[in-house]
Design an enzyme around this catalytic site. Structure first.
Site, PDB file in Angstrom:
ATOM      1  CG  ASP A   1      -9.523  -0.318   5.112  1.00 46.15           C
ATOM      2  OD1 ASP A   1      -8.914  -0.470   3.555  1.00 46.15           O
ATOM      3  OD2 ASP A   1      -8.961  -0.843   5.911  1.00 46.15           O
TER       4      ASP A   1
ATOM      5  CE  LYS B   1      -3.682  -2.454   2.358  1.00 42.33           C
ATOM      6  NZ  LYS B   1      -4.407  -2.715   3.655  1.00 42.33           N
TER       7      LYS B   1
ATOM      8  CD  GLN C   1      -3.244  -4.329   6.896  1.00 42.53           C
ATOM      9  OE1 GLN C   1      -3.171  -3.246   6.189  1.00 42.53           O
ATOM     10  NE2 GLN C   1      -3.591  -5.344   6.441  1.00 42.53           N
TER      11      GLN C   1
END
Ligand code: NAD
Length: 285
Positions: A122, A55, A99
């Site tokens: 997200d 990422k 994460q």
């Protein structure tokens, strides 16, 4: 390999990244603040470190700033909430990504819900998922967004098609089911307690697998000429990256299929970049 059948997520993701790069270049040319993503990593889970690295590299390639905050897995839930609250109130940060998975002693849902909606890159917070269900798509979770972008790019008809999803997670199966229903597909969601799985998968015009088991989807589970989307990220017996689908044996039977690597994975990352840019713009106004 019959290349005509391959849904090339790598290629489509590059098209998206080119657009994102152009938009970031415009921001730079106007001497405005560059978009910033902050990733929180708890502990040093090997797969998480790889996903975070990918990422970060993707952000840097398109000119987005990405900083990673790494904490020991002994961090308390309260400490983590405090850190996220500070990031929520930091005007220099556009997007926050925690994460997953988190350590056992931390309630993931509580942590995700601490992220301000306007910084939830997200798209896992309740408001964003609720909007998704209602068909309001300002920001979508990366993987379902990426899969929908593949359908669009390849002009894959969803209207009236029977889509069967294997997997009911909050990050893939459930949001994708809603997106497909809203696109007028008929949707069946299967999971670990589903009986007669093959009877259902064999009815799929579009089969999406998000299980996390190598070679889980075999040729005998697929209808002739189906479209197969493989979300899984697994490692086979030779330690090679692979999806959920027994690709080699399934390929001759399908109309189209996503490979692993090079299918859904790059689309998830490209969607993340688009989401950062979207949050940057709403946080600027
Ligand atoms: P998860 O791990 O939370 O859940 C797996 C799902 O599979 C569950 O809903 C479970 O009910 C179902 N399942 C398990 N065994 C089954 C069985 N025998 N029959 C039918 N269903 C069964 O799911 P997730 O987080 O959505 O991840 C699924 C896979 O997708 C993993 O390999 C993950 O790494 C991968 N993934 C890939 C991307 C990407 O960008 N390519 C993004 C997210 C997740």
């Amino acid at each position: 390999m019959d290349k005509a059948k391959i849904i090339d997520g790598k290629m489509v993701s590059e098209l998206i990244k080119t657009k994102v790069t152009a938009q970031v270049s415009k921001i730079k040319a106007a001497e405005q603040r560059i978009p910033v993503l902050t990733i929180i990593q708890i502990g040093n889970h090997k797969a998480s470190s790889t996903y975070i690295k990918n990422k970060k590299i993707a952000c840097e390639k398109v000119g987005i700033n990405c900083n990673v905050l790494n904490y020991l897995d002994t961090i308390s839930e309260a400490e983590l909430i405090k850190i996220i609250d500070e990031l929520n109130n930091n005007a220099e940060i556009d997007a926050i990504l925690v994460q997953l998975p988190l350590s056992e002693h931390i309630n993931s849902e509580k942590i995700i819900n601490t992220i301000a909606t306007k910084k939830d890159v997200d798209g896992f917070t309740p408001k964003i998922l609720g909007n998704l269900m209602l068909g309001h798509y300002n920001l979508l979770p990366g993987t379902p967004k990426g899969i929908m972008a593949l359908f669009k790019h390849y002009q894959i008809q969803l209207f009236g098609q029977h889509a069967v999803i294997i997997g009911r997670s909050n990050i893939v199966g459930k949001p994708l089911a809603n997106l497909l229903i809203n696109a007028s597909a008929t949707v069946t969601v299967c999971h670990s307690q589903t009986k007669n799985l093959t009877t259902l998968t064999k009815q799929a015009d579009i089969l999406i697998s998000a299980v996390g088991k190598a070679k889980f989807v075999t040729a005998s589970m697929i209808k002739e000429n189906a479209i197969v989307i493989d979300v899984g990220i697994n490692w086979d017996e030779h330690n090679n990256l692979c999806g959920d689908v027994d690709f080699e044996n399934v390929l001759p039977k399908v109309k189209m299929i996503t490979p692993v690597p090079g299918g859904v994975g790059p689309m998830t990352i490209a969607s993340l970049l688009e989401n950062i840019l979207y949050l940057y713009h709403i946080n600027q106004t």
